[in-house]
Structure formats: structure tokens, C-alpha cells
Design an enzyme around this catalytic site. Sequence first.
Site, PDB file in Angstrom:
ATOM      1  N   ARG A  11      46.289  38.850  26.021  1.00 35.01           N
ATOM      2  CA  ARG A  11      45.307  39.858  25.596  1.00 35.01           C
ATOM      3  C   ARG A  11      45.014  39.766  24.105  1.00 35.01           C
ATOM      4  O   ARG A  11      43.856  39.800  23.692  1.00 35.01           O
ATOM      5  CB  ARG A  11      45.802  41.264  25.940  1.00 35.01           C
ATOM      6  CG  ARG A  11      46.066  41.440  27.428  1.00 35.01           C
ATOM      7  CD  ARG A  11      46.329  42.884  27.800  1.00 35.01           C
ATOM      8  NE  ARG A  11      47.033  42.942  29.084  1.00 35.01           N
ATOM      9  CZ  ARG A  11      46.906  43.904  29.974  1.00 35.01           C
ATOM     10  NH1 ARG A  11      46.105  44.922  29.748  1.00 35.01           N
ATOM     11  NH2 ARG A  11      47.593  43.899  31.098  1.00 35.01           N
ATOM     12  N   GLU A  41      40.065  40.767  39.596  1.00 27.29           N
ATOM     13  CA  GLU A  41      40.178  39.444  40.238  1.00 27.29           C
ATOM     14  C   GLU A  41      39.039  39.121  41.206  1.00 27.29           C
ATOM     15  O   GLU A  41      38.585  37.979  41.280  1.00 27.29           O
ATOM     16  CB  GLU A  41      41.527  39.308  40.962  1.00 27.29           C
ATOM     17  CG  GLU A  41      42.726  39.210  40.028  1.00 27.29           C
ATOM     18  CD  GLU A  41      43.133  40.524  39.377  1.00 27.29           C
ATOM     19  OE1 GLU A  41      42.733  41.599  39.884  1.00 27.29           O
ATOM     20  OE2 GLU A  41      43.846  40.489  38.349  1.00 27.29           O
ATOM     21  N   GLU A  61      51.873  39.351  27.955  1.00 29.54           N
ATOM     22  CA  GLU A  61      50.721  40.252  27.788  1.00 29.54           C
ATOM     23  C   GLU A  61      50.151  40.159  26.378  1.00 29.54           C
ATOM     24  O   GLU A  61      48.934  40.181  26.174  1.00 29.54           O
ATOM     25  CB  GLU A  61      51.115  41.707  28.078  1.00 29.54           C
ATOM     26  CG  GLU A  61      51.618  41.990  29.490  1.00 29.54           C
ATOM     27  CD  GLU A  61      50.522  41.967  30.552  1.00 29.54           C
ATOM     28  OE1 GLU A  61      49.363  41.655  30.225  1.00 29.54           O
ATOM     29  OE2 GLU A  61      50.847  42.242  31.724  1.00 29.54           O
ATOM     30  N   ASP A  64      51.051  34.521  40.188  1.00 29.44           N
ATOM     31  CA  ASP A  64      49.618  34.216  40.167  1.00 29.44           C
ATOM     32  C   ASP A  64      49.123  33.242  39.097  1.00 29.44           C
ATOM     33  O   ASP A  64      48.625  32.153  39.382  1.00 29.44           O
ATOM     34  CB  ASP A  64      48.802  35.523  40.098  1.00 29.44           C
ATOM     35  CG  ASP A  64      49.268  36.501  39.015  1.00 29.44           C
ATOM     36  OD1 ASP A  64      50.232  36.197  38.300  1.00 29.44           O
ATOM     37  OD2 ASP A  64      48.648  37.578  38.885  1.00 29.44           O
TER      38      ASP A  64
HETATM   39  C1  DMJ Z   1      45.206  40.675  33.787  1.00 30.06           C
HETATM   40  O1  DMJ Z   1      45.891  41.184  32.705  1.00 30.06           O
HETATM   41  C2  DMJ Z   1      45.386  39.197  33.882  1.00 30.06           C
HETATM   42  O2  DMJ Z   1      44.371  38.695  34.690  1.00 30.06           O
HETATM   43  C3  DMJ Z   1      46.723  38.796  34.422  1.00 30.06           C
HETATM   44  O3  DMJ Z   1      46.836  37.410  34.670  1.00 30.06           O
HETATM   45  C4  DMJ Z   1      47.088  39.538  35.682  1.00 30.06           C
HETATM   46  N1  DMJ Z   1      46.146  40.522  36.019  1.00 30.06           N
HETATM   47  C5  DMJ Z   1      45.606  41.394  35.034  1.00 30.06           C
HETATM   48  C6  DMJ Z   1      44.433  42.150  35.597  1.00 30.06           C
HETATM   49  O4  DMJ Z   1      44.556  42.520  36.901  1.00 30.06           O
END
Ligand code: DMJ
Length: 537
Positions: free
Chosen positions: A146, A433, A142, A275
Site C-alpha cells: 500500500r 478482486e 501491507e 493468493d
Molecule cells: C488488497 O489489499 C490486496 O489486493 C491484497 O493482495 C489482498 N487483498 C486486498 C483487497 O481485498
Amino acid sequence: MAPRRTLVRWVVVAVSATLLGLWVLGGKSSVKLRQTQWQAIKAKDAKLDASYTADKPKQEAIVAAFKHAWSAYERDAMGDDEYHPIGHKGSNLSAAGGIGYAVIDAIDTMQIMGLTSEYQRARKWIAEKLTFDRDGKHNTFETTIRVLGGLLSAYHLSDEDPVFLERAVDLADRMLPAFNTKSGLPLPMVNLHKKQGVGEDYNANLISTAEATTLQLEFKYLSHLTDNEDYWRKAEKVMKVVKDAKIEFGLAPIFMNAETGDFTMSEIRLGSRGDSYYEYLLKQYLLTNRTEAVYEQMYQDTMDAIHSTLRHQGGLKWTLSPKQDHLVCFLAGSLMLGAARSRAFVEAVSVPPLASELSDAGKNDWNLGYELLETCIDTYDSPTGLSAEIVHFYVDGDGRDWKENRGKDWYVKGMEFLGTAPSYDARYILRPETVESLFIAFRLTGDHRYRDYGWKIFQSIEKHCKVESGGYASILDVMNVNTAKEDKMETFFLSETLKYLYLLFSDSSVLPLDQYVFNTEAHPFPIFHSGVRPLFS
Ligand code: DMJ
């Protein structure tokens, strides 16, 4: 009796689902994919216009929403990592203090939207108040996507204002020790003050596959900017470890062991914890201008595996759980982008792509992405117009009567028990998404239907998530128009959801997809040529 759209839907369900073990529906004719002639646009209500322009009034409405959210955060919680718009307060991820999570995640959206005064104040905070010297635990993934990602895109979009790169280097140097494990896979947490990787309490070496494999764009772009190859090699090594772990059929279980470098016995998911592994296979190939063949191969093998295992009808190998995370909706746009950029016979495909431009595999990926996006949009057809965190699909023999569900072949767990508290699955937490995929699909097709879908979603957010005194909040039950809110505005609402909505209504010259790669948190990095050769092939 099977639901109305079983034929198409089952393909989508399979792709979206968790793979658990044995495939129990093998051999059923109803799950077979109909072979239709390939067309880029299949919807009858397509509104094609490849020479589209910006839709200014809609962009202004989205900018107003951003300001409504940001100004409340700035008023109540400036500098805190997270924002609670109902309680008018902020909070930090660690008791040791904030790391600029919210400010940095949002700042490039201000740059893209042209919000100069908001940007200047955010920049000032970063220059004068931000510190990463925090003696607490922060999530490696994260923090990378971010904070490091946000600093790097702000650096690029500011014409290389050094403050952003200095902060990025400071952060990356504090994070790099997280990769110092026996295998080279990172530990899931990091202590930025001690410059040490930290394991989870319950299992010191466990890391999710998505978390280990969604750091590469950020560390590689930083390496490109600084000429420090160490960032590159540490991030790249992870990909070698994953490749060497030899996934029999190309898909990845959701957990790995940082000590051994092996996958641990776990589910295979395209949603949570899996994902962005799939997302970054393609994006690593794109970021270095399609020069690293190893990532194209890994990406293509993996997409082929999705077709041959998750879409399989008679393999008798797996149990599919007919469950779809909102998270998986990123894959729709990713498949379409991958078809256009990695499975085409031409350097640049038409808008929309012509049949003669895509390989058969490209057409398959495109079709799957197209259908998945339709499914994601369909899950927004709820009483609030918003999609749940998780939906399930009806399947033959599950004892449920799908016809009682508003004619839909999906449902939200717990919604059959009206009057009780909504299940955790029923929330909409401002996730991006689907609008992310709408943005990509629109850029690749010029089909205004995608703008229409996006506008409807935006209006539903305005109606149900807006907090009048400022900010936006998650809602607890998408199936209830009188739903209660949850007191949290996720930072990805500003970095991703509103940014992708804004870009959906911009013209095609803004951050074009053949010149930029968006990291998984929607921070755009320019595509570059790298002098670094891959460690492996
Ligand atoms: C985001 O922080 C990023 O896209 C991450 O890969 C997974 N999903 C969240 C938002 O839903």
C-alpha cells in the site's frame, strides 16, 4: 441431486478451494471437465467490440463516488491510516502514529482520474506531514503493497516528482532489516523507528507465503529507480528460498518459517494467505519485460499444478473444502492475462485471442479464468447485488438442499438460520478482486458484458455501502437488503475498487496491460528492462 451447473462449477470450486488432505470426491464422473472446443468468448450474450472507447458518463459517476469517499476522509481524518465514515473519525494502525496508509494508497487514483486539487492537497500532506519514524509494529506486506507501492506509482505518474521517491527510499531503508533472518524470508512485522523486523507474538518466525512473496515488484522497481541492488537482492532471495523449499506439486502451503526457510504444515489456498504468491509469479515475469525465464517457469509450473491437482478427479490425494474466498477472484483475470502474455505463440495476442495464438496450456488457463470469473459474478447475484467475503458450494452428500437456495449452487454460511446474526462470512468489505478481473477480461476481449457486470456492481455499492454524510462502509450481510453497515472504509476501496472500475470504462490507451503491471494493491508500475540478472534459475 447435484446442482444445475455442477459440471462447470466443480472445476471452479476446486480451484477456489482449500486443499486439506485427502481428496474425497475422486472418481466421480460429475466432476470431470467436459472437453469442449476452445473459444475465447463462450457466453451467448457476448458483446464484442475490440475498438471500444471510454464510457465518459460511467467514469464520471465513478469519479463522483471517489470524491464522495475522499472528501469525507479529508474532512474527518486527513492523515490517519484508516477511516470510519459513520463515526466520522480516523484511526491509526499503531499507537505510535500514522504512516500515510490511506493518503498514499489513494493518491495515484487521483492522478489517474485527473483530480488535480485533491492530488495537490494529498501531495502537500506527504511532503510536509508524513513521517515513517514510528516506534510501533507495522505489517511488512501491507506497508509494502500500500505505502511503498503507492509512493512508487505516484512517482511514475507525476513525471518523477522527487518527493515520492525520497519518501519511498526512506520507507524501504527502514523496512529492509525485516529481511535479515537466517533464511532471508522477511519477518511479518517491522518497527520503522528501530529499523527492525518483528515476529508475531504467538510464533516469532511464522510468515504467510503470500506476505513473504508479495514484496518483490515494489522492491525491484525501487531498485531499478535508484540503482541500489540491495533492494533487488533481498526481495529476490525470498523467491529462491520458496523455490528451494521444493513444493512437490508446485503449489504452496500458506505458512513458512523465516528461520529455516521451509514451509510449515498448513493448508494450500488460492485465497487468503496464499493468493498474491500466485499473482506475483506472473507479475514478476511481466515487470522485467518477460526476460526472467525463472519466473515464467515457476508461474507455468504452478498453473499446471492447479490444473492437475485442484482440478483433479481421481488422484485420491486431497480433501477439497468447497469454499471460496472473495479474494480468489483476482485469479480469474490473472489466468487470462497469463494465457495472453506467457502462454501464447505470438508477441501480442488479438483482442480477443485467437485459438491459433494460444498454446494448449494457454487455452486451459484462459478457460479456467473465464469460468472462475463467471462464478465470481454469480456470487454477486445476491439480494444486495454484492458478494460475500466467503461462499461455500453445495456438494453431493453434504445433506443440504441446494434447490431451496434460490436455485443457486453456492450459499453463505449461516444464511440458513434466518433471523440470527449474519456470519462473519456474509460481509462485503468493498473488496476489489472481481472488478479487477473484469477490467483485465474486458481489456483482453473487448466484451462489453464485462462492463455491464462492473456497472451493476458499482450500482450495488452505491445503493448499499454509501454513507450519505460522506464515505462508503462495509456491509455486514450481503443476503439482506436491510443490512447493517460496519463502520470502516478500507483503503483498498480507493486504491483498487474504484480505480479498477474507472479503468474498466476507460479506453485501451490508459495504462495498457502490455506496458504496465499493477501491484497487488492496484498501483501501476511501468514495465522495464533490468540489468540485474536473477540470482537463481
Ligand atoms: C488488497 O489489499 C490486496 O489486493 C491484497 O493482495 C489482498 N487483498 C486486498 C483487497 O481485498
